[in-house]
Design an enzyme around this catalytic site. Structure first.
Site, short mmCIF file in Angstrom:
data_model
loop_
_atom_site.label_atom_id
_atom_site.label_comp_id
_atom_site.label_asym_id
_atom_site.label_seq_id
_atom_site.Cartn_x
_atom_site.Cartn_y
_atom_site.Cartn_z
N CYS A 101 4.02 -3.86 1.98
CA CYS A 101 3.39 -4.07 3.19
C CYS A 101 2.66 -5.42 3.29
CB CYS A 101 2.51 -2.75 3.24
SG CYS A 101 1.28 -3.02 4.84
N CYS A 130 -0.80 -4.99 4.73
CA CYS A 130 -1.68 -4.61 3.88
C CYS A 130 -2.39 -5.44 2.85
CB CYS A 130 -1.67 -3.15 3.32
SG CYS A 130 -0.20 -2.19 4.31
N ASP A 131 -1.44 -6.02 2.40
CA ASP A 131 -1.65 -6.79 0.90
C ASP A 131 -1.64 -8.23 1.16
OD1 ASP A 131 -1.99 -4.24 -0.34
OD2 ASP A 131 0.22 -4.00 -0.53
#
Ligand code: NDP
Length: 314
Positions: free
Chosen positions: A136, A139-140
């Site tokens: 992701c 997200c990261d």
């Protein structure tokens, strides 16, 4: 087998499921929520969540999910652990069997079973989980500012993730197994125009290396061809973008799904083709896949369940 009747059954415990449980319990539906194999869902596999509104300093995925769970319990939602193994949605009330020995007959069901990111199946993906391997970028990606990353895949998701990462990272490699991208033309063009994206066509990943985290990837170019070549690239992050599998197989016999298996909902509502059955979160969302959008659809599903029960005197 222990059979019981519930007005509202929620299957799945990501942000969609817990939010549905918060709203449904506050509406006095006495919901029963089943957590499956991964209580808290995909977010429990991420480290820091910095884009969920209301947490200016960020929060870890597991903490966020524990808070949502607590909030649902505070209003009386009953939470159990078990996997749905059988579903009969041929008539209402609907019947779902769980592996803990319960059969639940429900007037409404909110399916929030999520989706699972596909991995290549390399041992190193496990070895470096949370240490440079991610599925992701949204997200990261933030942790890779000014670093070098690779994205595996050649579809729209891979292009989107590569473009997002290119806005943060110093350089992005795309590792594409064919000699072309499968993505839509517009996404391909954007990728081609990005100065810091290099597409490695006809490359496959053999493994990852690094002492305390990912420091590089072993690739093979034109695998099985006479000019096959082994190539190593130095990277700090390795992102999988080879697709997601929605966890809908138990229900797909009864519910309209797209060709990949995502449950089809009506317009902007979480309603499915069956009255009283709603789908929320990633199991019905191939596009956004964010915690906040999943939570929002869980809220909508609970409101729709409440309206349905009221309209049908259930
Ligand atoms: P896709 O299935 O479209 O693409 C998957 C990509 O991963 C392909 O390039 C495929 O390669 C590659 N791949 C699959 N398995 C492997 C493997 N084992 N090793 C190496 N590469 C592999 O998935 P997406 O998630 O990209 O897209 C899903 C759907 O969502 C699509 O319909 C897409 O259009 C849509 N979408 C739309 C967006 C938008 O409009 N902005 C954004 C994101 C998704 P190969 O081509 O060789 O099969």
């Amino acid at each position: 087998m222990n059979r019981e009747h519930k007005r509202c059954l929620i299957i799945g415990s990501g942000p969609a499921g817990y939010t549905a449980a918060i709203y449904a319990s506050r509406a006095n539906l006495a919901p029963l929520l089943y957590e499956g194999l991964q209580p808290g869902g995909q977010l429990t596999t991420t480290t820091e969540v910095e884009n969920f509104p209301g947490y200016p300093e960020g929060i870890t995925g597991p903490e966020l999910m524990a808070d949502l769970r607590k909030q649902a319990e505070r209003f009386g939602a009953e939470i159990r652990t078990g996997i749905a193994v059988k579903a009969d949605l041929s008539k209402a009330p609907y019947l779902v069997t769980f592996d803990d020995g319960h059969e639940v007959e429900a007037d409404t069901i909110i399916i929030s079973t999520g989706a699972t990111a596909k991995y290549l199946g390399l041992e190193d993906e496990q070895k470096y989980a949370g240490m440079g391997v991610s599925a992701c970028a949204t997200c990261d990606g933030f942790f890779y500012r000014n670093k070098v990353v690779a994205v595996v895949g050649g579809g729209d998701t891979a292009c989107e993730e590569a473009l997002y990462l290119a806005s943060l990272a110093k350089h992005v490699y795309m590792i594409v197994r064919k000699n072309y991208l499968r993505a839509s033309e517009i996404m391909q063009e954007r990728v081609r125009n990005a100065k810091n994206i290099t597409i490695l066509f006809e490359h496959n990943t053999l493994g990852l290396f690094g002492e305390n985290g990912v420091e590089g990837a072993h690739l093979v170019k034109r695998k099985g061809e006479p000019d096959e070549e082994l190539v190593d690239i130095a990277i700090d992050g390795f992102f999988l973008a080879i697709g997601h599998s929605p966890n809908s197989s138990l229900f797909s016999k009864y519910l309209e799904c797209d060709e990949v298996g995502y449950i089809i909902t009506k317009g902007h509502s979480p309603s499915t083709n069956l009255p009283g059955v709603f789908a929320a979160g990633d199991v019905a969302d191939p596009h956004y896949r964010q915690a906040v959008t999943a939570a929002a659809s869980g809220c909508k599903a609970a409101i729709e369940a409440e309206r349905y029960l009221g309209a049908n005197n259930l």
